[in-house]
Scaffold this active site. Sequence first.
Site, PDB file in Angstrom:
ATOM      1  N   HIS A  90      41.411 131.397 -28.652  1.00  0.00           N
ATOM      2  CA  HIS A  90      40.431 132.463 -28.460  1.00  0.00           C
ATOM      3  C   HIS A  90      41.142 133.798 -28.524  1.00  0.00           C
ATOM      4  CE1 HIS A  90      41.914 130.964 -24.592  1.00  0.00           C
ATOM      5  NE2 HIS A  90      41.885 132.220 -24.160  1.00  0.00           N
ATOM      6  N   HIS A 104      40.998 137.562 -27.329  1.00  0.00           N
ATOM      7  CA  HIS A 104      40.355 138.505 -26.403  1.00  0.00           C
ATOM      8  C   HIS A 104      40.177 139.834 -27.138  1.00  0.00           C
ATOM      9  CE1 HIS A 104      41.343 136.343 -22.502  1.00  0.00           C
ATOM     10  NE2 HIS A 104      42.222 135.769 -23.310  1.00  0.00           N
ATOM     11  N   ASP A 154      33.490 137.600 -21.696  1.00  0.00           N
ATOM     12  CA  ASP A 154      34.380 136.927 -20.748  1.00  0.00           C
ATOM     13  C   ASP A 154      33.737 136.949 -19.365  1.00  0.00           C
ATOM     14  OD1 ASP A 154      37.731 136.295 -20.767  1.00  0.00           O
ATOM     15  OD2 ASP A 154      36.703 136.524 -18.829  1.00  0.00           O
ATOM     16  N   ILE A 155      33.845 135.826 -18.664  1.00  0.00           N
ATOM     17  CA  ILE A 155      33.211 135.697 -17.350  1.00  0.00           C
ATOM     18  C   ILE A 155      33.905 136.574 -16.300  1.00  0.00           C
ATOM     19  CG2 ILE A 155      34.554 133.741 -16.426  1.00  0.00           C
ATOM     20  CD1 ILE A 155      31.849 132.461 -15.658  1.00  0.00           C
ATOM     21  N   ASN A 183      46.659 134.646 -26.006  1.00  0.00           N
ATOM     22  CA  ASN A 183      47.640 134.013 -25.126  1.00  0.00           C
ATOM     23  C   ASN A 183      47.914 132.597 -25.631  1.00  0.00           C
ATOM     24  OD1 ASN A 183      47.710 136.248 -23.367  1.00  0.00           O
ATOM     25  ND2 ASN A 183      45.851 135.553 -22.346  1.00  0.00           N
ATOM     26  N   VAL A 233      42.807 128.200 -21.247  1.00  0.00           N
ATOM     27  CA  VAL A 233      41.851 127.323 -21.930  1.00  0.00           C
ATOM     28  C   VAL A 233      42.465 126.918 -23.272  1.00  0.00           C
ATOM     29  CG1 VAL A 233      39.527 127.065 -22.874  1.00  0.00           C
ATOM     30  CG2 VAL A 233      39.884 128.490 -20.843  1.00  0.00           C
TER      31      VAL A 233
HETATM   32  P1  AMP Z   1      43.232 132.726 -21.416  1.00  0.00           P
HETATM   33  O1  AMP Z   1      43.816 132.958 -20.047  1.00  0.00           O
HETATM   34  O2  AMP Z   1      43.842 133.582 -22.491  1.00  0.00           O
HETATM   35  O3  AMP Z   1      43.245 131.248 -21.781  1.00  0.00           O
HETATM   36  O4  AMP Z   1      41.736 133.211 -21.345  1.00  0.00           O
HETATM   37  C1  AMP Z   1      40.683 132.399 -20.947  1.00  0.00           C
HETATM   38  C2  AMP Z   1      39.554 133.305 -20.616  1.00  0.00           C
HETATM   39  O5  AMP Z   1      38.380 132.546 -20.563  1.00  0.00           O
HETATM   40  C3  AMP Z   1      39.687 134.028 -19.285  1.00  0.00           C
HETATM   41  O6  AMP Z   1      39.696 135.441 -19.497  1.00  0.00           O
HETATM   42  C4  AMP Z   1      38.468 133.563 -18.503  1.00  0.00           C
HETATM   43  O7  AMP Z   1      37.917 134.583 -17.694  1.00  0.00           O
HETATM   44  C5  AMP Z   1      37.530 133.127 -19.615  1.00  0.00           C
HETATM   45  N1  AMP Z   1      36.533 132.124 -19.254  1.00  0.00           N
HETATM   46  C6  AMP Z   1      36.758 130.943 -18.618  1.00  0.00           C
HETATM   47  N2  AMP Z   1      35.599 130.282 -18.463  1.00  0.00           N
HETATM   48  C7  AMP Z   1      34.624 131.056 -19.016  1.00  0.00           C
HETATM   49  C8  AMP Z   1      33.218 130.928 -19.173  1.00  0.00           C
HETATM   50  N3  AMP Z   1      32.525 129.858 -18.726  1.00  0.00           N
HETATM   51  N4  AMP Z   1      32.537 131.921 -19.781  1.00  0.00           N
HETATM   52  C9  AMP Z   1      33.187 133.008 -20.235  1.00  0.00           C
HETATM   53  N5  AMP Z   1      34.521 133.187 -20.132  1.00  0.00           N
HETATM   54  C10 AMP Z   1      35.232 132.228 -19.524  1.00  0.00           C
END
Ligand code: AMP
Length: 114
Positions: free
Chosen positions: A100, A102, A30-31, A87, A96
């Site tokens: 996914h 976590h 995760d970024i 989520n 997103v």
């Molecule tokens: P959610 O809020 O459950 O949809 O989680 C989306 C996750 O994607 C968040 O924890 C972000 O930090 C992560 N995220 C968004 N863009 C990127 C990226 N380019 N590379 C890695 N993680 C990302």
Amino acid sequence: MTETIFDKILAHQIPVQIVFEDADVLAFKDIAPQAKVHVLVIPKKKARNLSELQTWAAQDVGLFFQKVAVVAAHLGLEKTGYRTVLNTGSDGGQSVDYIHAHLLGGEPLSGNFS
Ligand code: AMP
């Protein structure tokens, strides 16, 4: 289905730190990590979120969750444990629209839902 940043990551169009990849899933760091280890696991077969898995064959749903466990083991999280979060939708804080899981761990995590 609208293309998301995770579609681009899956297509290797956006660089990420991949920790595991096989025919079924891609796992990457995760970024914005919320724990010492924070990895996202996405299935290569696309779904928007957990709700959409209602339309999947049970075998595919099971395969995805089995692979999340495989990634956790690959990361060495099994012994000390870990947290898995999915989520869903706006109230669930999903940012997103590509399902996914976590995986969080590598240290004791605060808070729980009990
Ligand atoms: P959610 O809020 O459950 O949809 O989680 C989306 C996750 O994607 C968040 O924890 C972000 O930090 C992560 N995220 C968004 N863009 C990127 C990226 N380019 N590379 C890695 N993680 C990302």
